[in-house]
Design an enzyme around this catalytic site. Structure first.
Site, PDB file in Angstrom:
ATOM      1  N   GLU A 132       0.974  -1.000   0.096  1.00 41.67           N
ATOM      2  CA  GLU A 132       0.010   0.085  -0.132  1.00 41.67           C
ATOM      3  C   GLU A 132       1.089   1.249   0.070  1.00 41.67           C
ATOM      4  O   GLU A 132       0.573   2.348  -0.378  1.00 41.67           O
ATOM      5  CB  GLU A 132      -0.880   0.018   1.113  1.00 41.67           C
ATOM      6  CG  GLU A 132      -2.248   0.938   0.861  1.00 41.67           C
ATOM      7  CD  GLU A 132      -2.744   1.727   2.137  1.00 41.67           C
ATOM      8  OE1 GLU A 132      -2.473   1.168   3.123  1.00 41.67           O
ATOM      9  OE2 GLU A 132      -3.542   2.218   1.910  1.00 41.67           O
ATOM     10  N   THR A 185      -6.565  12.501  -2.069  1.00 39.53           N
ATOM     11  CA  THR A 185      -6.004  12.290  -0.680  1.00 39.53           C
ATOM     12  C   THR A 185      -4.942  13.714  -0.567  1.00 39.53           C
ATOM     13  O   THR A 185      -4.879  13.734   0.826  1.00 39.53           O
ATOM     14  CB  THR A 185      -5.088  10.967  -0.805  1.00 39.53           C
ATOM     15  OG1 THR A 185      -6.062   9.936  -1.143  1.00 39.53           O
ATOM     16  CG2 THR A 185      -4.533  10.741   0.426  1.00 39.53           C
TER      17      THR A 185
END
Lengths: 311, 311
Positions: A132, A185
């Site tokens: 990730e 984000t």
């Protein structure tokens, strides 16, 4: 060793109001599937990706699932193995539901399953977090750990992965609404002040502790009182159209608490009982719809299984 | 109703490294005694105070024990009762061991005991906190609650007294060293920055959560990893001569963690087993003594009883 496996890793809600970067849980809802099969030659190749609209890299070292898979093969001393991966994105990007984390969790689960689970899931977690990290830049497990392990996961510290499964009260259910708006984000990070006041920090610490005690004691009222984010939510709410209306709708419908899932735009509510979760979820959905924002609703107990083998 | 009772309330360690204003535990060690007896007339009168060097007010409304006692009588609808209090301070002022809290806890306990415990201790807590507030200015229960209730007390929020007893692992022991130096509470407050960084706040939140999980799971190593105060201790350590040496001595002797008790100057260590606590305590004491600072050492399990009736 298997010739081919298909695995699934679920969507997750990170932060959970009071555990910014250190708390997350898995839901029964959307998720990612990865098929892994033994192949000629050596190394990991991604043969296809579906559901990503062409956005994700096919080069394994650049892909969260691929990178996580490669790291786990290394850890297991199996880098010489030839593995093909098919990735099926079955959940939205940028939803705040841990899409890249699900891919990374599915990536390590696929390799582990292909090799007949030579290590417990927990020992593959580091590789999943590394996976990730290439999407996200940060080494944190608040989505990856619950997607892989299932349950409600508390992370004392991301460094060293000091990770703990918290008890799940029997009647705890989640309602999660994903409104079809986009939040970068970067914006979600940039909006956050680098500092907080000491009283806010004390209050947040008290609420995190209260939530942990509430989960251990199955004290739903304490869980409800504790689900108050005084630091992150007030700063990020502005990024989600009508957030305060959505939250009020959830609380009026009887939710224990309601806040932003991860960096948003998804909003989650925790509830006692599926019925309340259904009602609260419908109310949240309605609050978005009255603003002409289409949205998806997922109602589920806490997903205890995490990543799993489908076939 | 009794004619006379004598009660005791123990010293306490507040903050416990990671729970500034929201965590505390009681020790078997020094404490305060209060004698309450029925008297002619109505209202609370303090007839004598010993061990205070004449520093404490005899006027009941100005005295922490007296004020707490008056408030509890009011709450019980017994303000018309005549009660005389004798207060015996048997622990040092300004030690960081909750001296005024012990007086306030003993004050309510004395009234409750005199009347044959008409309310559970928890229902007298608010009055005890009000008692300490007149000494301290702040309404917080991190010393008062453990002194009254015993055990390790977590306070989600001081407002409304959202107070919870945490599990106590069997082998958990405390070593507490009180060095004979003085720190003004005002200085201990003034030295604190009104803000903290977001990463520090996340780390502290993680450590508070880790400590709570560690207590529930009797996971001593997790307790140890969690006892790291990244916010308050670094700012207050300068007020305690040789603090870092003392802390290192405790950790080298095997303590799980070591930090400042309350606002200091006392320093506590939590340890697995009485033997380690003895060794760590002696090492801490030695570290103060080599600086020519006399000090007292208290080694004990967590005191589970809190305020109690002596006779």
């Amino acid at each position: 060793m298997n010739k081919e496996v298909r695995v699934f890793a679920p969507a997750t809600v990170a932060n959970v109001a009071v555990g910014f970067d250190i708390l997350g849980f898995a839901i029964d809802g959307p998720g990612d599937e990865v098929v892994a099969r033994l192949a000629e030659g050596s190394g990991v190749r991604i043969t296809s990706i579906s559901g990503d609209g062409g956005k994700l890299p096919l080069k394994a070292e650049k892909n969260t699932a691929g990178f996580a898979a490669i790291r786990l093969l290394e850890q297991l001393g199996k880098s010489g193995l030839g593995v093909e991966l098919e990735i099926h994105k079955k959940m939205p990007f940028g939803s705040g539901l841990g899409s890249s984390a699900a891919s990374a969790a599915a990536g390590v689960m696929a390799i582990n399953a292909l090799l007949d689970m030579p290590v417990p899931k927990m020992e593959s977690l580091h590789c999943a977090v590394l996976g990730e990290q290439i999407a996200d830049g940060a080494y944190h497990a608040d989505n990856v750990a619950p997607s892989l392990l299932g349950g409600i996961i508390f992370i004392r510290a991301n460094e060293g992965l000091d990770v703990h499964s918290l008890p799940i009260p029997d009647e705890l259910h989640a309602a999660v609404v994903y409104p079809h708006v986009s939040i970068l984000t970067k914006d979600a990070r940039d909006v956050l002040s680098p500092t907080t006041t000491l009283p806010q920090c004390i209050q947040q610490t008290g609420n995190l502790g209260g939530l942990v005690v509430g989960l251990y004691e199955s004290d739903y009222e304490l869980i409800g009182r504790s689900l108050q984010d005084v630091i992150i939510e007030p700063q990020r709410a502005q990024l989600i159209p009508g957030f305060s209306t959505v939250k009020s709708a959830a609380l009026e419908a009887g939710a224990l608490g309601c806040s932003i899932s991860g960096a948003g735009p998804s909003v989650f509510a925790l509830c006692k009982g599926r019925e309340v979760a259904q009602t609260a979820g419908a109310a949240m959905q309605q609050a978005f719809l009255t603003q002409d924002i289409p949205c998806d609703l997922f109602v589920s107990p806490i997903n205890k299984e995490g990543a799993k083998i489908l076939a």
